[in-house]
Design a protein around this motif. Structure first.
Motif, PDB file in Angstrom:
ATOM      1  N   ILE A  22       0.850  -0.845   0.017  1.00 19.82           N
ATOM      2  CA  ILE A  22      -0.425  -0.078  -0.421  1.00 19.82           C
ATOM      3  C   ILE A  22       1.064   1.419   0.275  1.00 19.82           C
ATOM      4  O   ILE A  22       2.251   1.206   0.487  1.00 19.82           O
ATOM      5  CB  ILE A  22      -1.330   0.081   0.872  1.00 19.82           C
ATOM      6  N   PRO A  23       0.049   2.609  -0.265  1.00 18.70           N
ATOM      7  CA  PRO A  23       1.018   3.677  -0.168  1.00 18.70           C
ATOM      8  C   PRO A  23       2.132   3.545   1.099  1.00 18.70           C
ATOM      9  O   PRO A  23       0.651   3.720   1.961  1.00 18.70           O
ATOM     10  CB  PRO A  23       0.411   5.037  -1.521  1.00 18.70           C
ATOM     11  N   VAL A  24       3.115   4.539   1.194  1.00 18.20           N
ATOM     12  CA  VAL A  24       3.543   5.452   2.177  1.00 18.20           C
ATOM     13  C   VAL A  24       3.446   6.645   1.523  1.00 18.20           C
ATOM     14  O   VAL A  24       4.776   6.979   0.438  1.00 18.20           O
ATOM     15  CB  VAL A  24       4.921   4.747   2.597  1.00 18.20           C
ATOM     16  N   THR A  25       2.958   7.558   2.391  1.00 17.58           N
ATOM     17  CA  THR A  25       2.759   8.568   2.035  1.00 17.58           C
ATOM     18  C   THR A  25       3.776   9.852   3.295  1.00 17.58           C
ATOM     19  O   THR A  25       3.652   9.396   4.384  1.00 17.58           O
ATOM     20  CB  THR A  25       1.844   9.401   1.565  1.00 17.58           C
ATOM     21  N   VAL A  26       3.634  11.164   3.637  1.00 17.58           N
ATOM     22  CA  VAL A  26       4.182  11.801   4.437  1.00 17.58           C
ATOM     23  C   VAL A  26       3.060  13.084   4.088  1.00 17.58           C
ATOM     24  O   VAL A  26       3.209  14.220   3.527  1.00 17.58           O
ATOM     25  CB  VAL A  26       5.593  12.170   3.889  1.00 17.58           C
ATOM     26  N   LYS A  27       2.805  13.631   5.662  1.00 21.72           N
ATOM     27  CA  LYS A  27       2.328  15.119   5.392  1.00 21.72           C
ATOM     28  C   LYS A  27       3.744  15.298   6.454  1.00 21.72           C
ATOM     29  O   LYS A  27       3.718  15.733   7.806  1.00 21.72           O
ATOM     30  CB  LYS A  27       1.215  14.722   6.259  1.00 21.72           C
ATOM     31  N   SER A  28       3.695  16.958   5.612  1.00 22.87           N
ATOM     32  CA  SER A  28       4.522  17.854   6.848  1.00 22.87           C
ATOM     33  C   SER A  28       4.101  18.864   6.358  1.00 22.87           C
ATOM     34  O   SER A  28       2.747  19.739   5.980  1.00 22.87           O
ATOM     35  CB  SER A  28       5.978  17.680   5.737  1.00 22.87           C
ATOM     36  N   ARG A  29       5.446  20.059   7.309  1.00 25.64           N
ATOM     37  CA  ARG A  29       5.048  21.686   6.775  1.00 25.64           C
ATOM     38  C   ARG A  29       5.158  22.190   6.014  1.00 25.64           C
ATOM     39  O   ARG A  29       6.671  21.677   5.325  1.00 25.64           O
ATOM     40  CB  ARG A  29       5.023  22.584   8.713  1.00 25.64           C
ATOM     41  N   ILE A  30       5.879  23.705   6.173  1.00 27.95           N
ATOM     42  CA  ILE A  30       6.738  24.166   5.249  1.00 27.95           C
ATOM     43  C   ILE A  30       8.343  24.803   5.762  1.00 27.95           C
ATOM     44  O   ILE A  30       8.921  24.855   4.907  1.00 27.95           O
ATOM     45  CB  ILE A  30       5.512  25.842   4.231  1.00 27.95           C
ATOM     46  N   GLY A  31       7.939  24.240   6.915  1.00 30.42           N
ATOM     47  CA  GLY A  31       9.302  24.703   7.871  1.00 30.42           C
ATOM     48  C   GLY A  31       9.041  24.512   9.108  1.00 30.42           C
ATOM     49  O   GLY A  31       8.130  24.728   9.343  1.00 30.42           O
ATOM     50  N   ILE A  32      10.310  24.494   9.763  1.00 33.28           N
ATOM     51  CA  ILE A  32       9.312  24.461  11.148  1.00 33.28           C
ATOM     52  C   ILE A  32      11.046  26.055  11.781  1.00 33.28           C
ATOM     53  O   ILE A  32      11.598  25.659  11.460  1.00 33.28           O
ATOM     54  CB  ILE A  32       9.829  23.673  12.767  1.00 33.28           C
ATOM     55  N   ASP A  33      10.911  26.313  12.875  1.00 33.40           N
ATOM     56  CA  ASP A  33      12.107  27.612  13.281  1.00 33.40           C
ATOM     57  C   ASP A  33      12.660  28.260  12.552  1.00 33.40           C
ATOM     58  O   ASP A  33      11.765  28.811  11.937  1.00 33.40           O
ATOM     59  CB  ASP A  33      12.606  26.386  14.584  1.00 33.40           C
ATOM     60  N   GLU A  34      13.304  28.638  12.284  1.00 32.69           N
ATOM     61  CA  GLU A  34      14.529  28.758  11.653  1.00 32.69           C
ATOM     62  C   GLU A  34      14.539  28.407  10.715  1.00 32.69           C
ATOM     63  O   GLU A  34      15.602  29.029   9.322  1.00 32.69           O
ATOM     64  CB  GLU A  34      15.152  29.169  12.883  1.00 32.69           C
ATOM     65  N   MET A  35      14.553  27.156  10.497  1.00 38.44           N
ATOM     66  CA  MET A  35      14.243  26.187   9.103  1.00 38.44           C
ATOM     67  C   MET A  35      13.004  26.817   8.101  1.00 38.44           C
ATOM     68  O   MET A  35      12.315  25.548   7.995  1.00 38.44           O
ATOM     69  CB  MET A  35      14.839  24.832   9.588  1.00 38.44           C
TER      70      MET A  35
END
Length: 334
Positions: free
Chosen positions: A129-142
């Protein structure tokens, strides 16, 4: 493999909200929108005493959102998810809460793309089955665009071809999870640019989408749109999803018909030990913006938590709502 699921419109994983009762209810409104579970940790699945993978077969297509960072444990949980029949496993790389950070998963993993990539490889080697990722556009100073593209590039090279990107950065210190959903600005252009830079990847956007018109505009530049809290507070927004985005002209259920469709499910769940409030709480927003909507919410809230409340809670609330609507119509007539 991941492209076989239609991810045009999906409903976000929301902690304490998108449980199996909520998902069953939402499936009465849309047959095609991809539904996500609440985030479940690898520790809960492997060591917990409860059934953290339970769902109703009627929920398909449904994806498990998984929290963790150990490739072995992540693969073990992915196997269990596939065995139970989930259509996808999604890795949480977006939650900023302190509890999640202490467990070394969620948004803090944006600083560890190699760890996420290792999880992807381990999981994909273990399941179909598919393995996907949910993220933000960045964190803290990164939080520069280059930081985001570096993360996407490393994880993408591991074999992941589907990303759902919440278009806000996350502050890991100083903001609560609620504030992290509201304070950092939405930067949709960054997600648009991702799709331009990685055209071979399936990129969905999450964050701040309140109408299907908003979703349609984003879909002019992206592959999918994930809607979160607006669906929970106003679930009937999904009523036009199947026709508008999936070309399904099947009959759209009226709100009252959705209430009646839930009654057999409620009876079944009560017979298995659930309380009616466990289910009814997810239905508070069904009549959002409609005459009598406040009466509906108030009755469910006041009566639903009382001992012995049963399926009649919904029919009684519906009768009160329809009575209110009839009185309003008569008043306007004269």
């Amino acid at each position: 493999m991941t492209q076989q699921l239609n991810r045009t419109i999906s409903v976000a994983p929301m902690l304490d909200w998108t449980d199996k009762h909520c998902r069953y209810f939402l499936r009465q409104i849309s047959q095609h929108a991809l539904l996500y579970t609440e985030m479940v940790t690898t520790g809960a699945i492997i060591f917990g005493k409860g059934d953290y993978l339970g769902f109703n077969q009627e929920e398909h297509p449904v994806a498990l959102q998984l929290g963790g960072s150990d490739p072995v444990d992540m693969a073990k949980c992915a196997v269990l998810a596939q065995e139970r029949g989930y259509d996808e496993v999604n890795i949480n790389v977006g939650c900023p809460s302190d509890r999640v950070q202490n467990g070394r998963f969620g948004a803090c993993l944006m600083a560890e793309p190699q760890t996420v990539a290792a999880c992807i490889k381990s999981m994909q080697a273990s399941v179909d089955i598919p393995v996907t990722v949910k993220s933000r556009i960045g964190i803290d100073e990164m939080d520069e665009y280059e930081d985001l593209t570096r993360f996407i590039d490393v994880v993408g090279q591991s074999g992941c071809d589907t990303f759902i990107v919440h278009a806000r950065k996350a502050w890991l210190k100083g903001l609560s999870p609620k504030e992290n959903r509201e304070v950092p600005p939405l930067l949709y252009d960054r997600v648009y640019h991702l799709k331009e830079q990685f055209p071979h990847l399936h990129i969905s956007l999450n964050g701040g989408v309140k109408t299907l018109d908003d979703a349609a505009l984003h879909l002019e530049k992206l592959d999918g749109v994930m809607i979160g809290r607006e669906v929970y507070s106003n679930p009937y927004i999904l009523a036009e999803v199947d026709r508008r985005f999936y070309g399904d002209e099947a009959f759209v259920k009226e709100r009252a018909d959705i209430v009646l469709a839930m009654l057999p499910y409620i009876e079944q769940q009560i017979s298995q030990g659930a309380r009616v409030w466990n289910i009814a709480r997810h239905m508070l927003g069904l009549f959002q913006g409609q005459p009598g909507g406040r009466v509906w919410r108030r009755y469910l809230s006041q009566q639903g938590t009382k001992p012995g409340a049963g399926p009649e809670l919904l029919t009684d609330a519906l009768d009160l709502l329809l009575e209110t609507q009839n009185k309003a119509a008569t008043f306007l007539k004269y």
